[in-house]
Design an enzyme around this catalytic site. Structure first.
Site, PDB file in Angstrom:
ATOM      1  N   TRP A 207      38.817 -29.808 -14.851  1.00  0.00           N
ATOM      2  CA  TRP A 207      40.128 -30.348 -14.475  1.00  0.00           C
ATOM      3  C   TRP A 207      40.085 -31.878 -14.309  1.00  0.00           C
ATOM      4  O   TRP A 207      40.487 -32.421 -13.264  1.00  0.00           O
ATOM      5  CB  TRP A 207      40.615 -29.690 -13.178  1.00  0.00           C
ATOM      6  CG  TRP A 207      40.898 -28.219 -13.248  1.00  0.00           C
ATOM      7  CD1 TRP A 207      40.370 -27.295 -14.113  1.00  0.00           C
ATOM      8  CD2 TRP A 207      41.784 -27.481 -12.387  1.00  0.00           C
ATOM      9  NE1 TRP A 207      40.869 -26.053 -13.842  1.00  0.00           N
ATOM     10  CE2 TRP A 207      41.737 -26.126 -12.791  1.00  0.00           C
ATOM     11  CE3 TRP A 207      42.602 -27.824 -11.318  1.00  0.00           C
ATOM     12  CZ2 TRP A 207      42.478 -25.124 -12.175  1.00  0.00           C
ATOM     13  CZ3 TRP A 207      43.335 -26.819 -10.696  1.00  0.00           C
ATOM     14  CH2 TRP A 207      43.277 -25.493 -11.122  1.00  0.00           C
TER      15      TRP A 207
ATOM     16  N   TYR B 271      37.842 -22.780 -27.322  1.00  0.00           N
ATOM     17  CA  TYR B 271      37.249 -23.987 -26.739  1.00  0.00           C
ATOM     18  C   TYR B 271      36.066 -23.606 -25.842  1.00  0.00           C
ATOM     19  O   TYR B 271      34.976 -24.170 -25.956  1.00  0.00           O
ATOM     20  CB  TYR B 271      38.311 -24.741 -25.931  1.00  0.00           C
ATOM     21  CG  TYR B 271      37.765 -25.854 -25.065  1.00  0.00           C
ATOM     22  CD1 TYR B 271      37.400 -27.078 -25.620  1.00  0.00           C
ATOM     23  CD2 TYR B 271      37.606 -25.682 -23.683  1.00  0.00           C
ATOM     24  CE1 TYR B 271      36.898 -28.097 -24.810  1.00  0.00           C
ATOM     25  CE2 TYR B 271      37.106 -26.690 -22.889  1.00  0.00           C
ATOM     26  CZ  TYR B 271      36.754 -27.897 -23.450  1.00  0.00           C
ATOM     27  OH  TYR B 271      36.248 -28.897 -22.659  1.00  0.00           O
TER      28      TYR B 271
END
Ligand SMILES: NC(=O)c1ccc[n+]([C@@H]2O[C@H](COP(=O)([O-])OP(=O)(O)OC[C@H]3O[C@@H](n4cnc5c(N)ncnc54)[C@H](OP(=O)(O)O)[C@@H]3O)[C@@H](O)[C@H]2O)c1
Length: 262
Positions: free
Chosen positions: A132, A107
């Site tokens: 996040w 990723y």
């Protein structure tokens, strides 16, 4: 889309256009003729990317290049959402925008290659790296913790990865400001402050008034297919150049918990 008022906006999802298909992308961009494109679409399941690298690169890198080409053809500016996972996590002080990329996961590599190819195709683009993410309308860490805490007396959460939790509402507001300021280059766009996943979980449980115990564990104890950076705190210096100050993650979490209740 909710935050962006006083301008005409068009929201497109995966049902409207598959960014892997250059022709589809060109058609929708030519139809909308936007001043700015905000590219948030991505294959974001970090663990699944490890076993599906072709899909990760075709969506995250090649799809991004398709959007960049359509933007260039129509004269649109482009803001691309990228990730803290382009870094290896070996630093111990916040990552600056010009620190070297060294992704550790598929990723992360797909996002890092997207950034590089994008800046070649469209040198005036803006790369907004964030991290996040949490917010309403999808799976996110606080939502998972709250659901688990409702049925379990104790939760084990990793304490050896540090980053900046970022509320999607605050990110959206920053993106709008960046576009309106004509931002270009890499900008680190996160809520301020940093924590470990364990510290984040503890604050979530406390904020929601739940009783579950949160126990710190190591990444090794919670082995997952994709390696994560141990430290991926992003410096706010580049944001300050646009006079943007993001609220602390604790303040953001408090507003998320209120939004969740209503
Ligand atoms: N979540 C994080 O913590 C985090 C951290 C740093 C950076 N980012 C970046 O921030 C952006 C948004 O992340 P997110 O977590 O909000 O992602 P998300 O919830 O997974 O949403 C991604 C969207 O992209 C769409 N999509 C996937 N493949 C597509 C394709 N081939 N063509 C068109 N659309 C496609 C998905 O549609 P479907 O649902 O229909 O598949 C989904 O609506 C991404 O660029 C991500 O890399 C996220």
């Amino acid at each position: 889309m909710r935050e962006w008022t006083n301008d005409e906006t068009v929201g497109l999802g995966s049902r409207d256009v598959d960014i892997r298909d250059a022709d589809q992308v060109r058609v929708v961009v030519e139809k909308a003729r936007p001043d700015w494109i905000v590219l948030a679409a991505a294959y974001t399941n970090v663990d699944d990317c490890e076993s599906h690298p072709d899909l990760a690169f075709s969506v995250n890198r090649d799809g991004t290049v398709n959007v960049a080409k359509a933007a260039r053809q129509t004269g649109a500016k482009l803001l691309f959402l990228s990730s803290d996972y382009v870094f290896d996590g070996k630093k111990t002080s916040p990552y600056e925008t010009d620190d070297a990329r060294n992704p550790q996961s598929v990723y992360g590599r797909s996002k890092a290659e997207a950034e590089i190819r994008l800046c070649e195709a469209l040198p005036d683009c803006c790369v907004a790296r964030t991290s996040w993410l949490f917010g309403m309308g999808g799976k996110c860490f606080p939502d998972t913790i709250l659901k688990l805490a409702a049925s379990r007396p104790a939760l084990d959460v990793v304490n050896d990865q540090r980053g900046c939790p970022t509320y999607s509402v605050d990110l959206a507001r920053a993106i709008i400001k960046l576009c309106r300021s004509g931002a270009r280059g890499i900008v680190h766009t996160t809520n301020s402050g940093d924590c470990s996943w364990f510290e984040f979980a503890r604050e979530i449980i406390k904020g929601a008034g739940l009783a579950a115990e949160v126990r710190p564990v190591s990444s090794q104890q919670m082995a997952r297919p994709a390696p994560r950076p141990a430290y991926s705190v992003l410096s706010a210096k580049s944001l300050r150049e646009y006079e943007i100050v993001m609220p602390t993650w604790q303040d953001a979490l408090h507003r998320y918990l209120l939004e969740r209740k209503n």
